[in-house]
Design a protein around this motif. Structure first.
Motif, PDB file in Angstrom:
ATOM      1  N   GLU A 669     -10.223 -30.103 -60.211  1.00 41.69           N
ATOM      2  CA  GLU A 669     -10.823 -29.203 -59.233  1.00 41.69           C
ATOM      3  C   GLU A 669     -12.239 -28.734 -59.556  1.00 41.69           C
ATOM      4  O   GLU A 669     -13.036 -28.539 -58.634  1.00 41.69           O
ATOM      5  CB  GLU A 669      -9.905 -27.994 -59.028  1.00 41.69           C
ATOM      6  CG  GLU A 669      -8.558 -28.399 -58.442  1.00 41.69           C
ATOM      7  CD  GLU A 669      -7.663 -27.219 -58.136  1.00 41.69           C
ATOM      8  OE1 GLU A 669      -7.656 -26.754 -56.993  1.00 41.69           O
ATOM      9  OE2 GLU A 669      -6.973 -26.774 -59.067  1.00 41.69           O
ATOM     10  N   PRO A 670     -12.613 -28.491 -60.813  1.00 40.84           N
ATOM     11  CA  PRO A 670     -13.941 -27.923 -61.084  1.00 40.84           C
ATOM     12  C   PRO A 670     -15.111 -28.785 -60.632  1.00 40.84           C
ATOM     13  O   PRO A 670     -16.228 -28.277 -60.504  1.00 40.84           O
ATOM     14  CB  PRO A 670     -13.950 -27.761 -62.609  1.00 40.84           C
ATOM     15  CG  PRO A 670     -12.522 -27.717 -63.009  1.00 40.84           C
ATOM     16  CD  PRO A 670     -11.803 -28.598 -62.044  1.00 40.84           C
ATOM     17  N   GLY A 671     -14.874 -30.067 -60.397  1.00 46.11           N
ATOM     18  CA  GLY A 671     -15.961 -30.923 -59.935  1.00 46.11           C
ATOM     19  C   GLY A 671     -16.322 -30.738 -58.479  1.00 46.11           C
ATOM     20  O   GLY A 671     -17.365 -31.213 -58.024  1.00 46.11           O
ATOM     21  N   VAL A 672     -15.470 -30.032 -57.705  1.00 46.75           N
ATOM     22  CA  VAL A 672     -15.732 -29.858 -56.271  1.00 46.75           C
ATOM     23  C   VAL A 672     -16.830 -28.838 -55.986  1.00 46.75           C
ATOM     24  O   VAL A 672     -17.770 -29.120 -55.242  1.00 46.75           O
ATOM     25  CB  VAL A 672     -14.432 -29.470 -55.528  1.00 46.75           C
ATOM     26  CG1 VAL A 672     -14.728 -29.152 -54.065  1.00 46.75           C
ATOM     27  CG2 VAL A 672     -13.404 -30.590 -55.626  1.00 46.75           C
ATOM     28  N   PRO A 673     -16.757 -27.602 -56.535  1.00 40.81           N
ATOM     29  CA  PRO A 673     -17.671 -26.553 -56.074  1.00 40.81           C
ATOM     30  C   PRO A 673     -19.165 -26.802 -56.280  1.00 40.81           C
ATOM     31  O   PRO A 673     -19.968 -26.441 -55.401  1.00 40.81           O
ATOM     32  CB  PRO A 673     -17.210 -25.320 -56.869  1.00 40.81           C
ATOM     33  CG  PRO A 673     -15.785 -25.593 -57.208  1.00 40.81           C
ATOM     34  CD  PRO A 673     -15.725 -27.068 -57.453  1.00 40.81           C
ATOM     35  N   PRO A 674     -19.624 -27.398 -57.402  1.00 42.13           N
ATOM     36  CA  PRO A 674     -21.075 -27.446 -57.614  1.00 42.13           C
ATOM     37  C   PRO A 674     -21.833 -28.398 -56.703  1.00 42.13           C
ATOM     38  O   PRO A 674     -23.056 -28.275 -56.573  1.00 42.13           O
ATOM     39  CB  PRO A 674     -21.206 -27.902 -59.081  1.00 42.13           C
ATOM     40  CG  PRO A 674     -19.877 -27.692 -59.696  1.00 42.13           C
ATOM     41  CD  PRO A 674     -18.895 -27.875 -58.591  1.00 42.13           C
ATOM     42  N   ILE A 675     -21.134 -29.351 -56.066  1.00 35.25           N
ATOM     43  CA  ILE A 675     -21.882 -30.373 -55.338  1.00 35.25           C
ATOM     44  C   ILE A 675     -22.581 -29.804 -54.109  1.00 35.25           C
ATOM     45  O   ILE A 675     -23.702 -30.222 -53.775  1.00 35.25           O
ATOM     46  CB  ILE A 675     -20.963 -31.565 -54.961  1.00 35.25           C
ATOM     47  CG1 ILE A 675     -21.791 -32.732 -54.411  1.00 35.25           C
ATOM     48  CG2 ILE A 675     -19.889 -31.151 -53.990  1.00 35.25           C
ATOM     49  CD1 ILE A 675     -22.793 -33.294 -55.380  1.00 35.25           C
ATOM     50  N   ALA A 676     -21.980 -28.840 -53.435  1.00 35.55           N
ATOM     51  CA  ALA A 676     -22.604 -28.278 -52.230  1.00 35.55           C
ATOM     52  C   ALA A 676     -23.947 -27.623 -52.552  1.00 35.55           C
ATOM     53  O   ALA A 676     -24.966 -27.961 -51.934  1.00 35.55           O
ATOM     54  CB  ALA A 676     -21.656 -27.295 -51.543  1.00 35.55           C
ATOM     55  N   PRO A 677     -24.007 -26.676 -53.504  1.00 35.32           N
ATOM     56  CA  PRO A 677     -25.315 -26.085 -53.784  1.00 35.32           C
ATOM     57  C   PRO A 677     -26.300 -27.057 -54.417  1.00 35.32           C
ATOM     58  O   PRO A 677     -27.513 -26.945 -54.179  1.00 35.32           O
ATOM     59  CB  PRO A 677     -24.992 -24.930 -54.733  1.00 35.32           C
ATOM     60  CG  PRO A 677     -23.684 -25.301 -55.363  1.00 35.32           C
ATOM     61  CD  PRO A 677     -22.934 -26.037 -54.295  1.00 35.32           C
ATOM     62  N   ALA A 678     -25.807 -28.003 -55.217  1.00 36.79           N
ATOM     63  CA  ALA A 678     -26.732 -28.979 -55.804  1.00 36.79           C
ATOM     64  C   ALA A 678     -27.455 -29.751 -54.707  1.00 36.79           C
ATOM     65  O   ALA A 678     -28.671 -29.966 -54.765  1.00 36.79           O
ATOM     66  CB  ALA A 678     -25.977 -29.931 -56.732  1.00 36.79           C
ATOM     67  N   VAL A 679     -26.709 -30.153 -53.673  1.00 35.45           N
ATOM     68  CA  VAL A 679     -27.303 -30.915 -52.572  1.00 35.45           C
ATOM     69  C   VAL A 679     -28.225 -30.040 -51.731  1.00 35.45           C
ATOM     70  O   VAL A 679     -29.367 -30.422 -51.418  1.00 35.45           O
ATOM     71  CB  VAL A 679     -26.197 -31.541 -51.703  1.00 35.45           C
ATOM     72  CG1 VAL A 679     -26.773 -32.108 -50.405  1.00 35.45           C
ATOM     73  CG2 VAL A 679     -25.473 -32.638 -52.476  1.00 35.45           C
ATOM     74  N   THR A 680     -27.756 -28.866 -51.330  1.00 36.88           N
ATOM     75  CA  THR A 680     -28.578 -28.031 -50.441  1.00 36.88           C
ATOM     76  C   THR A 680     -29.803 -27.471 -51.159  1.00 36.88           C
ATOM     77  O   THR A 680     -30.861 -27.306 -50.549  1.00 36.88           O
ATOM     78  CB  THR A 680     -27.747 -26.889 -49.843  1.00 36.88           C
ATOM     79  OG1 THR A 680     -27.161 -26.107 -50.886  1.00 36.88           O
ATOM     80  CG2 THR A 680     -26.644 -27.454 -48.954  1.00 36.88           C
ATOM     81  N   ASN A 681     -29.692 -27.190 -52.456  1.00 35.55           N
ATOM     82  CA  ASN A 681     -30.862 -26.740 -53.209  1.00 35.55           C
ATOM     83  C   ASN A 681     -31.892 -27.857 -53.338  1.00 35.55           C
ATOM     84  O   ASN A 681     -33.105 -27.614 -53.294  1.00 35.55           O
ATOM     85  CB  ASN A 681     -30.444 -26.238 -54.590  1.00 35.55           C
ATOM     86  CG  ASN A 681     -29.667 -24.938 -54.516  1.00 35.55           C
ATOM     87  OD1 ASN A 681     -29.777 -24.189 -53.543  1.00 35.55           O
ATOM     88  ND2 ASN A 681     -28.859 -24.657 -55.535  1.00 35.55           N
ATOM     89  N   ALA A 682     -31.405 -29.081 -53.498  1.00 41.51           N
ATOM     90  CA  ALA A 682     -32.327 -30.217 -53.534  1.00 41.51           C
ATOM     91  C   ALA A 682     -33.017 -30.406 -52.185  1.00 41.51           C
ATOM     92  O   ALA A 682     -34.210 -30.722 -52.115  1.00 41.51           O
ATOM     93  CB  ALA A 682     -31.571 -31.484 -53.935  1.00 41.51           C
ATOM     94  N   LEU A 683     -32.271 -30.204 -51.113  1.00 37.42           N
ATOM     95  CA  LEU A 683     -32.869 -30.335 -49.776  1.00 37.42           C
ATOM     96  C   LEU A 683     -33.945 -29.285 -49.540  1.00 37.42           C
ATOM     97  O   LEU A 683     -34.967 -29.554 -48.893  1.00 37.42           O
ATOM     98  CB  LEU A 683     -31.789 -30.229 -48.706  1.00 37.42           C
ATOM     99  CG  LEU A 683     -30.923 -31.475 -48.526  1.00 37.42           C
ATOM    100  CD1 LEU A 683     -29.729 -31.172 -47.640  1.00 37.42           C
ATOM    101  CD2 LEU A 683     -31.746 -32.630 -47.943  1.00 37.42           C
ATOM    102  N   PHE A 684     -33.748 -28.085 -50.067  1.00 37.21           N
ATOM    103  CA  PHE A 684     -34.807 -27.077 -49.949  1.00 37.21           C
ATOM    104  C   PHE A 684     -36.052 -27.519 -50.698  1.00 37.21           C
ATOM    105  O   PHE A 684     -37.182 -27.394 -50.196  1.00 37.21           O
ATOM    106  CB  PHE A 684     -34.340 -25.725 -50.486  1.00 37.21           C
ATOM    107  CG  PHE A 684     -35.441 -24.709 -50.538  1.00 37.21           C
ATOM    108  CD1 PHE A 684     -35.861 -24.068 -49.386  1.00 37.21           C
ATOM    109  CD2 PHE A 684     -36.097 -24.433 -51.732  1.00 37.21           C
ATOM    110  CE1 PHE A 684     -36.907 -23.149 -49.417  1.00 37.21           C
ATOM    111  CE2 PHE A 684     -37.141 -23.527 -51.779  1.00 37.21           C
ATOM    112  CZ  PHE A 684     -37.547 -22.882 -50.617  1.00 37.21           C
ATOM    113  N   ALA A 685     -35.837 -28.033 -51.923  1.00 34.42           N
ATOM    114  CA  ALA A 685     -36.985 -28.497 -52.704  1.00 34.42           C
ATOM    115  C   ALA A 685     -37.720 -29.621 -51.993  1.00 34.42           C
ATOM    116  O   ALA A 685     -38.942 -29.739 -52.079  1.00 34.42           O
ATOM    117  CB  ALA A 685     -36.523 -28.958 -54.083  1.00 34.42           C
TER     118      ALA A 685
END
Length: 715
Positions: A669-685
């Protein structure tokens, strides 16, 4: 706390109970060890059987849904027992109200919830008993004997005896109070990649999933339920349904109407022709109404989940302030195998075959419905074609049991994909409001968070739903002034456990707002987080590993950028860096680098697979996942309007399993939560567009977004 307590005579099953003789080892645990993490009552008992033919059988009491526990749990036993892996058999435990403790398979708890030490002690106890039996046979001191590949060897003389040969004598000996556990340096299996024992059967189609169950005289059924939450059957006309060849009966259930037939296709066709008049009840909200209700509730005073310092004063004096609101939608589980259950109810007993994460819940549900004693209900746990939390519920079991009761025959109940999609226990929609304060040096001084989310699972003190604030109230960052409170909305959409539970949405909102604060402070998002993690060395380390392996700070090709997300979840410490681009104006994830410290890993190959699968599941939610409500019912019905991640969309994934001597933590389960912010933070950058509402399929980006060169990190 003692490692193993001595069993009563009746608890320690003797040789005579086995045909041909043998050793069955039962482990009875002290009450304090049986207390489960996160509110559950008990951790499992473990049973080891050694037969005269030198086979070691390990009984697995948890549900196998692809996470590999039917391999990992026996690996732990085999290592401490010094068993020959080629002489290991695995059996699946039926449900029992208390023999195994809790059989619920949720929360990445199959190993981390107590089985790790329990199984080690079980294997070590059996090993010492076998050595004692051999030493007595040879009349030598036990310390002159060693074990290897299911044999006891007398080192000075080279004499050998197999465990099977010693089983009868060993069964007469008392359990050791303090068995010696191996030093990890002695492990032969733990920490090494092993092929899953069930792979050949799955590949060859021999493994029995719920849909594969066949029993003599079985009928096939499907059910239709009121499309509006809280509704019920008012009346139905089954005249056209009964004209379908193969349809046997049409019966009303507590939750709807079942069509029972000689084969599945007749049941499905009959259900399509069924004319049901529904009492829709009083729920008629749509997604826009629910969102407005959440906003209204957010204006009320929340129940305090965590408070440190004086957040209002700190925000009032902050050199820089930032506010934001984040929203996530309801999500379905969308398991590959739809809900199904086979039940046979007789006058004096009930037998059930079911892919379930909750065997004891199935058992108690059937006992309640039939009026039978719980000891008269047998529940056989099959393989699960995905669980993801959905199969911890028993609503689909109720349909099967009631259909069997009304027809007097064994019935396999299979929900259609549409029924499955529209009658789930969804991941909750949430509304989260942030206020953050930075000091003159750009350091995070104050954070105020209000979480509005439907309650599910256990309650915490003061009316705080602990699952709703998990990942927020216990956020890992060191912040001098912090206030997290919780507001409870009133929406009758059924919600429940979804893979990784609260952090699945809360990591997105926290990690996104922390990223906003980093940019507002004109700080590198990696360095900003790193500084805040002084009190969390394990998470800080995986953040550093992920940054280093992903090339954080190094130039990227034009049109690409990086973003970070991290989490502590279910005993796992995970950081991810996503590298994204835009293709025809659509977000595209090119690569994900994941560093994970999940404690001591039992089977690295399975751990890698679980983390990659978690990333794929999380990406599905980020890019596409949305259950929308219209007039009290779910609009989506199948994969055409609730799409999953396609093979073409799957990014390159690099997983770094950080070596650890800590107790095993969660992996699935721990691999699920970080992917959303990693992707959206990259999109902001990349684009300058901050994503505060998921999924990305609803987001729009400027026409020239993503054309600039990303020069460092996510900048």
């Amino acid at each position: 706390m003692k490692d193993i307590v001595k069993l009563r005579r009746r608890d320690f099953l003797k040789l005579g109970s086995l045909a041909g003789g043998g050793l069955i080892l039962g482990v009875s645990l002290p009450q304090q060890m049986l207390e489960a993490a996160e509110g559950e009552a008990f951790q499992p008992n473990v049973f080891i059987q050694i037969d005269p033919e030198n086979w070691v059988t390990v009984c697995v009491h948890k549900s196998e849904m692809g996470q590999g526990i039917r391999t990992a749990l026996p690996m732990i036993v085999a290592d401490e027992l010094d068993a020959d892996w080629n002489r290991i058999k695995v059996t699946q435990a039926d449900a029992h109200p208390d023999k195994y403790g809790s059989q619920m398979t949720v929360g990445s708890r199959s190993i981390r919830g107590g089985a790790w030490m329990t199984l080690r002690r079980a294997g070590a106890s059996a090993r010492e008993m076998l050595v004692a039996a051999a030493a007595a046979r040879w009349q030598v001191p036990p310390d002159q004997c060693r074990t290897e590949n299911s044999k006891v060897i007398h080192a000075p003389t080279g004499r050998e005896a197999t465990y099977g040969e010693l089983a009868k004598a060993a069964s007469q000996l008392p359990l050791p109070d303090e068995p010696r556990l191996k030093d990890p340096a002695e492990f032969r299996f733990i920490g090494k990649s092993m092929h899953q024992v069930d792979t050949p059967d799955r590949v060859q189609g021999k493994a029995t999933f719920g849909l594969d169950v066949r029993v003599p005289g079985m009928l096939f059924a499907t059910a239709v339920h009121c499309p509006v939450f809280g509704g019920s059957v008012e009346s139905f006309d089954a005249s056209r349904t009964r004209e379908v060849p193969g349809v046997k009966e049409v019966v009303q259930l507590s939750q709807g109407v079942a069509v029972v037939a000689e084969h599945t296709w007749a049941a499905l066709r009959g259900a399509q022709l069924l004319d049901v008049t529904w009492n829709h009840g009083g729920f008629s909200m749509s997604s826009s109404d629910i969102s407005a209700h959440f906003r209204e509730v957010a204006e009320t005073e929340g129940a305090v989940a965590r408070k440190e310092g004086d957040v209002e004063a700190a925000l009032g004096s902050a050199a820089g302030r930032l506010e934001a609101v984040y929203e996530v939608p309801y999500l379905a589980h969308a398991t590959m195998e739809p809900m199904n259950c086979t039940a046979h109810v007789l006058a004096d007993r009930c037998e059930i075959w079911v892919p379930t994460q909750n065997p004891q819940g199935v058992q108690s549900t059937a006992a309640r419905l039939t009026g039978l004693g719980i000891d008269r209900v047998t529940v056989h746990v099959t393989f699960l074609g995905c669980g993801l939390g959905r199969r911890s519920r028993t609503d689909f079991v109720q349909d099967a049991v009631e259909a069997s009761m009304k027809t007097g025959a064994p019935v396999q109940m299979v929900w259609t994909r549409e029924e499955d999609m529209q009658h789930d226990f969804y991941r909750p929609a949430t509304y989260t409001r942030f206020q953050g304060g930075l000091d003159a040096e750009g350091k995070l001084e104050a954070l105020k968070v209000r979480v509005v989310a439907p309650p599910f699972g256990g309650e915490g003190p003061g009316g705080v739903n602990r699952n709703s604030v998990d990942g927020v109230a216990n956020l890992p960052y060191q912040i001098p002034h912090l206030l997290v409170d919780y507001c409870r909305p009133n929406v009758p959409v059924p919600v429940g456990y979804w893979r990784s539970v609260g952090p699945s949405q809360n990591a997105f909102v926290i990690e996104s707002f922390v990223d906003e604060l980093a940019h507002a402070a004109k700080r590198d998002p990696f360095e900003f987080r790193r500084e805040l993690l002084a009190s969390e060395p394990r998470l800080r380390h995986v953040l550093e590993v992920a940054a280093q392996r992903s090339g954080w700070g190094k130039p990227l090709p034009e049109g690409r950028a990086r973003g970070i997300g991290l989490v502590i979840n279910k005993g796992g410490y995970v950081a991810q860096v996503a590298e994204v681009s835009l293709r025809d104006g659509r977000p595209w994830v090119e690569k994900v680098t994941c560093a994970a410290d999940c404690g001591r890993i039992i089977n690295p190959d399975t751990a890698q697979a679980q983390i990659v699968g978690s990333i794929a599941y999380g990406l599905t939610a980020v890019l596409h996942g949305e259950i929308s409500i219209e007039g009290g019912r779910v609009r989506q019905s199948n994969f055409h309007d609730y799409p999953l991640l396609s093979i073409a969309e799957m990014p390159e994934v690099e997983v770094v399993l950080v070596e650890s001597t800590e107790e095993p933590g969660g992996v699935g389960e721990p691999g699920v939560p970080p992917i959303a912010p990693a992707v959206t933070n990259a999109l902001f950058a990349l684009t300058g567009t901050r994503i505060r509402k998921l999924p990305l399929s609803n987001a729009a980006f400027p026409a020239n977004a993503g054309k600039a060169v990303a020069t460092a990190g996510s900048h």
